[in-house]
Design an enzyme around this catalytic site. Sequence first.
Site, PDB file in Angstrom:
ATOM      1  N   ARG A 113      -9.868  24.685  79.554  1.00 22.96           N
ATOM      2  CA  ARG A 113      -8.685  23.825  79.610  1.00 22.96           C
ATOM      3  C   ARG A 113      -9.072  22.501  78.959  1.00 22.96           C
ATOM      4  NH1 ARG A 113      -4.602  22.385  84.524  1.00 22.96           N
ATOM      5  NH2 ARG A 113      -3.920  24.456  83.906  1.00 22.96           N
ATOM      6  N   GLN A 134      -0.044  30.935  82.163  1.00 21.52           N
ATOM      7  CA  GLN A 134       1.078  30.608  83.046  1.00 21.52           C
ATOM      8  C   GLN A 134       2.272  31.522  82.760  1.00 21.52           C
ATOM      9  OE1 GLN A 134       1.457  27.872  85.522  1.00 21.52           O
ATOM     10  NE2 GLN A 134       3.222  29.162  85.975  1.00 21.52           N
ATOM     11  N   ARG A 139       0.002  33.534  89.542  1.00 20.60           N
ATOM     12  CA  ARG A 139      -1.100  33.151  88.650  1.00 20.60           C
ATOM     13  C   ARG A 139      -2.308  34.040  88.952  1.00 20.60           C
ATOM     14  NH1 ARG A 139      -1.247  28.103  86.574  1.00 20.60           N
ATOM     15  NH2 ARG A 139      -2.534  29.002  84.942  1.00 20.60           N
ATOM     16  N   HIS A 169       0.226  27.046  77.018  1.00 16.53           N
ATOM     17  CA  HIS A 169      -0.259  27.401  78.365  1.00 16.53           C
ATOM     18  C   HIS A 169       0.070  28.881  78.607  1.00 16.53           C
ATOM     19  CE1 HIS A 169      -1.747  27.031  82.276  1.00 16.53           C
ATOM     20  NE2 HIS A 169      -0.832  26.308  82.870  1.00 16.53           N
ATOM     21  N   CYS A 187       6.140  25.458  86.812  1.00 13.48           N
ATOM     22  CA  CYS A 187       4.738  25.898  86.856  1.00 13.48           C
ATOM     23  C   CYS A 187       3.921  25.119  87.869  1.00 13.48           C
ATOM     24  CB  CYS A 187       4.121  25.813  85.465  1.00 13.48           C
ATOM     25  SG  CYS A 187       3.922  24.125  84.850  1.00 13.48           S
ATOM     26  N   ASP A 189       9.583  21.462  83.800  1.00 17.26           N
ATOM     27  CA  ASP A 189       8.171  21.069  83.917  1.00 17.26           C
ATOM     28  C   ASP A 189       8.134  19.546  83.905  1.00 17.26           C
ATOM     29  OD1 ASP A 189       5.371  21.124  83.950  1.00 17.26           O
ATOM     30  OD2 ASP A 189       5.185  21.434  81.790  1.00 17.26           O
TER      31      ASP A 189
HETATM   32  N1   CP Z   1       0.432  25.331  86.612  1.00 18.93           N
HETATM   33  C1   CP Z   1      -0.851  24.997  86.451  1.00 18.93           C
HETATM   34  O1   CP Z   1      -1.495  25.288  85.442  1.00 18.93           O
HETATM   35  O2   CP Z   1      -1.390  24.321  87.499  1.00 18.93           O
HETATM   36  P1   CP Z   1      -2.797  23.598  87.534  1.00 18.93           P
HETATM   37  O3   CP Z   1      -2.721  22.417  86.606  1.00 18.93           O
HETATM   38  O4   CP Z   1      -2.958  23.187  88.954  1.00 18.93           O
HETATM   39  O5   CP Z   1      -3.861  24.549  87.083  1.00 18.93           O
HETATM   40  N1  NVA Z   2       2.886  20.412  80.916  1.00 21.38           N
HETATM   41  C1  NVA Z   2       1.980  20.213  82.016  1.00 21.38           C
HETATM   42  C2  NVA Z   2       1.615  21.515  82.646  1.00 21.38           C
HETATM   43  C3  NVA Z   2       0.700  21.396  83.839  1.00 21.38           C
HETATM   44  C4  NVA Z   2       0.267  22.719  84.385  1.00 21.38           C
HETATM   45  C5  NVA Z   2       0.732  19.511  81.528  1.00 21.38           C
HETATM   46  O1  NVA Z   2       0.237  19.833  80.445  1.00 21.38           O
HETATM   47  O2  NVA Z   2       0.282  18.581  82.205  1.00 21.38           O
END
Ligand code: CP
Ligand code: NVA
Length: 314
Positions: free
Chosen positions: A112, A142, A302, A139, A274, A234
Amino acid sequence: MSELNKTNLKGRDFLSLKDYSPQEIIQLVDLGLELKQLKKNGVSYKPLEGKTLGMIFQKSSTRTRVSFEAGMYQLGGHALFLNANDLQIGRGEPIEDTARVLSRYLDGILIRTYSHEEVEKLAQYADIPIINGLTDEFHPTQVIADLITIKEHKKQLAGLKFAYVGDGNNMTHSLMIGCAKVGMEVRIATPHDYAPKADIVALAKEAAEKNGGKLLLTTDPKEAVSEADIVCTDTWASMGQEAEKEIRQKIFASYQVNQALLNLANKEAIVMHCLPAYRGMEITNDVIEGAQSVVFDEAENRLHAHKAILAAIL
Ligand code: CP
Ligand code: NVA
């Protein structure tokens, strides 16, 4: 129990849904649903005994980190959490070298980070599967969980009307591609200057045309949500955009998923997010806590989605 995994994805990276065919996406969704059922029945399935997943995190995470770690364990393998700041990449060791070194120890890497190009470079230099656990652009893990959730609640994917209201971000990009590939009618409502990236829109449009879906981009949340089967949103400020939080709250104020907007959707519509959610911003407390919200099923899924991805590619 090896017949469970009907995919032919061993050794593949999981960087973006761009690289996966509709059939492969559906196979992962179905495998996730089967693994969920198995878990509920108390049956163990351990195809990854002796395998180790490294998990590099350069951004915060609750769901992705914990569900991948728990998922690896449940599949008989092991996961290592690697805070990017504690690795030598935090001190400037090139990703190309990190990729080649970690490939000698591990069976797969989840990462990530900010830049999607960084993840592509990791995949290019590693000779083990790389999983994108979120970049500024995509992502994808997800969205496998989201499709599992939709199939569970709606018993179908193709033909459903999927509305997303808010920022044209990494979630929007992955949802557009994933939902278009499985033949949904995808409607995206964002403020004019916060639309999803044009090249990804073009790709999703092409995928929709090929697979019996549709893609609509609008600045009008009502147009997107009208008679929708799924209403999704989101955060307005993603990780890395903290400095823009206040200005974004003003720009996005009319893009809130609240009861008045939800009333325009199909009566049976489900509400998705999400998470993490910012109540009172992109979604109201009554809607996220309401009867139509499936956000905690979505979060649970997830785990099952990630187990499907891991069992398929490692
Ligand atoms: N939705 C999601 O990816 O959550 P986290 O940022 O907690 O991993
Ligand atoms: N769009 C958000 C998703 C978090 C899971 C981010 O990138 O912070």
